[in-house]
Structures are given as C-alpha cells and as structure tokens.
Design a protein around this motif. Sequence first.
Motif, mmCIF file in Angstrom:
data_model
loop_
_atom_site.group_PDB
_atom_site.id
_atom_site.type_symbol
_atom_site.label_atom_id
_atom_site.label_comp_id
_atom_site.label_asym_id
_atom_site.label_seq_id
_atom_site.Cartn_x
_atom_site.Cartn_y
_atom_site.Cartn_z
ATOM 1 N N MET A 426 0.838 -1.204 0.000
ATOM 2 C CA MET A 426 0.000 0.000 0.000
ATOM 3 C C MET A 426 0.874 1.256 0.000
ATOM 4 S SD MET A 426 -3.234 -0.948 0.265
ATOM 5 C CE MET A 426 -2.776 -2.048 -0.994
ATOM 6 N N ALA A 427 1.974 1.184 0.755
ATOM 7 C CA ALA A 427 2.877 2.340 0.828
ATOM 8 C C ALA A 427 3.515 2.598 -0.535
ATOM 9 C CB ALA A 427 3.938 2.104 1.887
ATOM 10 N N VAL A 428 3.845 1.533 -1.248
ATOM 11 C CA VAL A 428 4.439 1.702 -2.583
ATOM 12 C C VAL A 428 3.413 2.329 -3.531
ATOM 13 C CG1 VAL A 428 5.361 0.451 -4.584
ATOM 14 C CG2 VAL A 428 6.068 -0.197 -2.271
ATOM 15 N N ILE A 429 2.188 1.834 -3.463
ATOM 16 C CA ILE A 429 1.139 2.365 -4.345
ATOM 17 C C ILE A 429 0.902 3.849 -4.043
ATOM 18 C CG2 ILE A 429 -1.326 2.209 -4.927
ATOM 19 C CD1 ILE A 429 -1.105 -0.833 -4.256
ATOM 20 N N GLU A 430 0.828 4.170 -2.758
ATOM 21 C CA GLU A 430 0.582 5.562 -2.361
ATOM 22 C C GLU A 430 1.701 6.455 -2.877
ATOM 23 O OE1 GLU A 430 0.669 9.223 -0.419
ATOM 24 O OE2 GLU A 430 2.197 7.756 0.144
ATOM 25 N N TYR A 431 2.940 6.000 -2.715
ATOM 26 C CA TYR A 431 4.092 6.817 -3.145
ATOM 27 C C TYR A 431 4.089 6.982 -4.658
ATOM 28 C CZ TYR A 431 8.519 8.977 -1.907
ATOM 29 O OH TYR A 431 9.515 9.890 -1.666
ATOM 30 N N VAL A 435 3.501 10.792 -5.096
ATOM 31 C CA VAL A 435 4.808 11.454 -5.164
ATOM 32 C C VAL A 435 5.411 11.305 -6.561
ATOM 33 C CG1 VAL A 435 7.116 11.636 -4.155
ATOM 34 C CG2 VAL A 435 5.159 11.037 -2.687
ATOM 35 N N CYS A 436 5.302 10.115 -7.132
ATOM 36 C CA CYS A 436 5.899 9.906 -8.462
ATOM 37 C C CYS A 436 4.942 10.321 -9.579
ATOM 38 C CB CYS A 436 6.286 8.449 -8.665
ATOM 39 S SG CYS A 436 7.333 7.794 -7.379
ATOM 40 N N GLY A 437 3.734 10.647 -9.245
ATOM 41 C CA GLY A 437 2.767 11.083 -10.263
ATOM 42 C C GLY A 437 2.285 9.975 -11.188
ATOM 43 N N LEU A 438 2.363 8.745 -10.735
ATOM 44 C CA LEU A 438 1.888 7.630 -11.576
ATOM 45 C C LEU A 438 0.400 7.409 -11.304
ATOM 46 C CD1 LEU A 438 4.884 5.179 -10.980
ATOM 47 C CD2 LEU A 438 4.379 6.459 -13.062
ATOM 48 N N GLN A 439 -0.401 8.144 -12.014
ATOM 49 C CA GLN A 439 -1.842 8.076 -11.759
ATOM 50 C C GLN A 439 -2.413 6.689 -12.028
ATOM 51 O OE1 GLN A 439 -4.319 10.964 -13.624
ATOM 52 N NE2 GLN A 439 -3.307 12.637 -12.520
ATOM 53 N N HIS A 452 -0.566 1.477 -14.119
ATOM 54 C CA HIS A 452 0.772 1.305 -13.534
ATOM 55 C C HIS A 452 0.749 0.221 -12.459
ATOM 56 C CE1 HIS A 452 2.505 4.644 -15.632
ATOM 57 N NE2 HIS A 452 1.484 5.406 -15.290
ATOM 58 N N PRO A 453 0.969 -1.008 -12.878
ATOM 59 C CA PRO A 453 0.941 -2.121 -11.894
ATOM 60 C C PRO A 453 2.232 -2.141 -11.070
ATOM 61 C CG PRO A 453 1.423 -2.957 -14.087
ATOM 62 C CD PRO A 453 1.275 -1.477 -14.238
ATOM 63 N N VAL A 454 2.341 -1.220 -10.119
ATOM 64 C CA VAL A 454 3.587 -1.144 -9.336
ATOM 65 C C VAL A 454 3.751 -2.361 -8.420
ATOM 66 C CG1 VAL A 454 3.899 1.357 -9.428
ATOM 67 C CG2 VAL A 454 2.452 0.375 -7.639
ATOM 68 N N ILE A 455 2.632 -2.991 -8.110
ATOM 69 C CA ILE A 455 2.681 -4.269 -7.368
ATOM 70 C C ILE A 455 2.074 -5.329 -8.285
ATOM 71 C CG2 ILE A 455 1.914 -5.532 -5.308
ATOM 72 C CD1 ILE A 455 3.685 -3.171 -4.560
ATOM 73 N N ALA A 512 13.392 1.900 -9.987
ATOM 74 C CA ALA A 512 14.244 3.080 -10.203
ATOM 75 C C ALA A 512 13.418 4.353 -10.054
ATOM 76 C CB ALA A 512 14.875 2.997 -11.587
ATOM 77 N N ARG A 513 12.229 4.352 -10.637
ATOM 78 C CA ARG A 513 11.389 5.550 -10.593
ATOM 79 C C ARG A 513 11.005 5.901 -9.144
ATOM 80 N NH1 ARG A 513 7.168 7.235 -14.896
ATOM 81 N NH2 ARG A 513 6.428 9.174 -13.955
ATOM 82 N N LEU A 514 10.660 4.907 -8.391
ATOM 83 C CA LEU A 514 10.285 5.143 -6.988
ATOM 84 C C LEU A 514 11.491 5.680 -6.206
ATOM 85 C CD1 LEU A 514 8.215 1.874 -6.609
ATOM 86 C CD2 LEU A 514 7.272 4.142 -6.147
#
Length: 589
Positions: A426-431, A435-439, A452-455, A512-514
């Motif tokens: 959840m913290a990764v998704i929120e960031y 913060v990274c602007g990955l809507q 953006h499937p960050v997880i 890298a982006r995070l």
Amino acid sequence: MVDDPSPDLLSSLSNTSHETEFYTPFPQGYQKGKTKFVVVLGTVMSGLGKGIFSSSLAKILKDKGLRVAPIKMEGYLNIDSGTLNPFRHGEVFVLDDGMETDMDLGTYERMLDENLSRKNFTTSGQIFTRILDRERMGQYLGRDVQMIPHVTGEVKHSLRELAMASNADVVFVEVGGTVGDHENGYFIEAIRELAYEEGEHSVCVVALTYIIEPQSLGEQKSKAAQLGLKQVMQAGLQPQIIGCRCPTPVNDKVREKISMFSNVAMRRVFSMHDVESIYMVPEMLHDAGLDREVLTLLNLHDRVNQKSEDQARRKWQGFVDRMITPREKSVTIAVTGKYASLRDAYASIDKALEHCGVHAACRVNIQWLDTTEITARNVADVLRSCHGVIVPGGFGSRGAEGKIECVRFVRENHIPFLGICLGFQMAVIEYARNVCGLQGANSTEFDPSCPHPVIDILPEQKKIEGLGGNMRLGGKDVILREGSGISRLYNNAAKIRLRFRHRYEVEPRYIARLEEHGLIFGGHAPNQPIMQMLELPTDIHPYFFGTQAHPCLTSRPLSPDAMFMGLITAALRRAAPDELFTPAHAAGT
Ligand code: GLN
C-alpha cells in the motif's frame, strides 16, 4: 504391557503384511522410554487455552534444562491452516520452513523462544493424505486400511518421529478441539494406544476442563467438568493431571469433587484461574507445583538442571515484573485492517506490540480500524489522535483505498508508520500515485488492468494456479543496504531473516522511478530483485518503514522485533508534545 515389537515390525510403517493384532508403527531405531509424552486434552468447551497451558508447561520444563518439542494436532481436513479465514480461526502463523499453521504455534514459539517446523503441526488432512498416498502405491499389501490400526498408527508414528527428530526429553501433544468431537476421536484413541504401548511413566495425560460460575448462583459448579472428564475416561484414558479453568481461583470443595469423580489425587487437580497475562502462566503453574507432579509422573527428576532453571526463571521473571509494573507513559497505535473487530486475526501484531510496550516501559493502546469507511475527507479525524499507524497484511481489495489514504496521511503528517506485507505494498502504491505522479498506480491483485501495476504477481507464482499453496512462504534472508535506516534498526546487520507470506511484490521496472523520487528500498532478497524493505530518510519523516515480511511473527518477549520497537520509540517521541517532529528538527538545523 505389550511386548517390544519384533525387529521386522520395527523396520517400517509399510510393513503391514504381518498378521498381528498389534500394528506397531515405531520408526526405525525408536527407543521406548527415552522420550516422554505430555498430552493436553480439552473438555467441556473449546477456547480453554490448551495452547497457553501446554506451552507454559513446556517452557518450565525447558527452563529446567529438558529438551521439549510441542505438536499441535488439528482435527480438520485441511492440509494446513493456509486457506482458513483468520476472521473465523485467528491468524495464520507461518513457520520458518513455510508451514502455515494455527496461531497456537505462535504461542509455542514465543513461550519457548525457538523456531518450530512442520513436524510440530499436523492435521487430519495430512494424516489421511499420507495414508491414501501409501494405499495408492500398494504399500498396504492387500490389507484393508482401517481407522485402527492404520490411522491411529499413523498418528503414533508422527509423534514418535517427532520424538526422534527432536531428540526431546518430552513431547507435548496438544489435541485440537474437545474430547467427544468426532473429528479428533481417532487422535484420542491413538493417545490411548500410545500410553499403553509406551508403558508406565511415559505418557502423562492432562485434561483441562472448565468450572462454570453462573452469575445468578454466585458459586462454582463442577457438573459440566465432571461430565467432560467422564468422556475422557470413557475413551479409555485416565487423566493424571486435571487443570480447572475458571475466571476465579477454584475452591477446594470443587477440586475435591473433581478429584473424587476422576480418580485423580487432589494435589494433581489444579486451579487454572484467569491471570492478567499469559506470560504469568508459567510461574503460576510452577507455584502450584504442577511441574513437580509431571516430573514425578514421568520419572524425570534426574534430568533436571537446577542452575539452568534458576537462570532462565530469573530472566523471565524480569520480563514479567516489568510487564506488571504500572507504566506511566502510553501511546496509541492504530492498526488498520478489515478484520479490525477480531484481535485473534492479528495475534502476532498484538503480541509484538505487547513485547515492545514492556521493553519501552509504556502502555500500548491499540486502536483497531476498519478502513472500508476511511476516505480522504475523514482520515484526519480518524488518525489525528494516534501516535503511530500499522497497516498490516491482508488479501483482497476490500478497504484497500482506505489503507492508501491512511498511508498518505501519515506520510504527509509525519506520523510514525509501519507497513507490513500488504501494508508495504500500500505504501508503494501511495508513493507511486502521490509522489511519483503515476496516476492509477495499483496492485494487480485489486486492478489487473491498471495503468501502472507497481505491485504485481511474483514471476515464480505466475505459473502456479489455484489458491492453496502458491505463495512465497516461510523464513527468507533479507539483504540490508549498508547505512540504511533499516540496517541501523537491526544493529547494522547486513543480513537478517524474516518470515514471508505473499503472492505479489514490487514490479521491478518501477523500482528506479520510486527511488528517484526518494523512496529507499533498504532490503531485498538475495540474488533476486524482490524488494523487502522500504523507508523514507529521517530528514523527511521520523519513522516511515515498510516490509514485505511479517516481522511480528518472529518477535519474542525477551527479544522484541526491531521494526516494532522502532515504531513504539518513534510513537513515544510523538506522544511527548514538546518534541513534535518537523523535517528541520530531524535534519538537526
Ligand atoms: N495480498 C498480498 C500478497 O499476496 C499481501 C499478502 C499479505 O499481506 N500477507 O502479496
């Protein structure tokens, strides 16, 4: 007494062609009498605290220098506890070897301060699977496979295997459920056979029972207990020790009745009334003389090491004393999760916070929060008064957006935060989003077609279908980045070992982006880009950590987990009003 089994009967379980009354599944090399057995059964009702009793007694014997090995036997047909709903059954406890077990195994690990393995846990599902597999391989050589001797034989075999593998002086057998249940009936029969085969002074049967104290009568009543104990005896077992659970100390009149109806001497009928904390139970059992009686019954007095006992008890007593000393300071930790109404579903978190409270000399109030109702609008009202927030593990999308809102709020408002497994994700998704602007960043667990499937699901798990058995499970090493906050928390360790239970992970192409945007992944799996720890630098946030692991599973009373300890320390700072965090404050400017 049965005669010792003949050598060829000893040789193997599959040796069933012998036409004999006594199917004797002794593992090869098994020596009768070397290991003793304490069997803990429940009567009258479930929820008596068999696990607490059994682990406390095991602890006292371990403190005396004896080697102990517990085993929990569950009557259900599931192979393990992995698919059980924690809302109904309490948390799924994961062992270092990846076995998913009942939460009682957590009690044993914490009490005994040692790691257990799959040998310490069995279910009817496992027992029958082994038997049916063997049957399909033709290993019963033409015999019909029966509850007795084959199923009970399998139970005895696993107990004896544990005795040999652990080289234990005493194996503690906790039979799940209550005597009289259909599903554990064959375990009870197996124990009867075991007691017979092992001989005198080898098996000590402890029956826990419940003394009712109806408010309308204002006195203790023993009838239900008598009936429960009668069932134990009808099953052919004579208890040697009886523990009477009751909210208040059980009076002598009741103990006398119990003694009379169950052929157990008064000195072996113990009042096991409620105490403030489970960590006081070992001392309570010792003060009542229960350990002495068990040693006598099992002929174990000469294996006791007095020096070891004195040392261990002093250490433990130090912890208990600190626990019962009134603590002036207090912190409130919010724990978010959809099982918020049930403490058992998050038992290890509850316990880890308890350990830390004792070591940090503060009371830890837990505020359980259901995040399904939390939105950007009300999150401030909900979280403003707490000194720290834990977003724990979980599965499924229910309440996920509420959790993400909680993470945003604590990140922006410098409230100490610990994200565990799903909480880390959840913290990764929120960031990523804020913060990274990955809507639209999300986990594919909740939104498989998100932009953006960050997880995302672990590559190794993608191949495996079905629910049970497709997770990354158990103890794994975590490589910590030198100089990171997480490595400082764990005493500058380069490598630690924590327990895992997850299917999803940080998608490597977003790492890298995070990181460019300030998130630090301070811990990862050896040889794989699986991110296991995240943090924010201390000049940005006083305490913002997440882990893909479940550090609560390895927190122990005398050695609380470092991430939890860090959270409580940071929460204490927040609770001291003159020390509220500002970024400048942390940077020392
Ligand atoms: N549902 C997430 C996953 O499978 C998190 C699991 C957990 O919190 N135990 O990866």
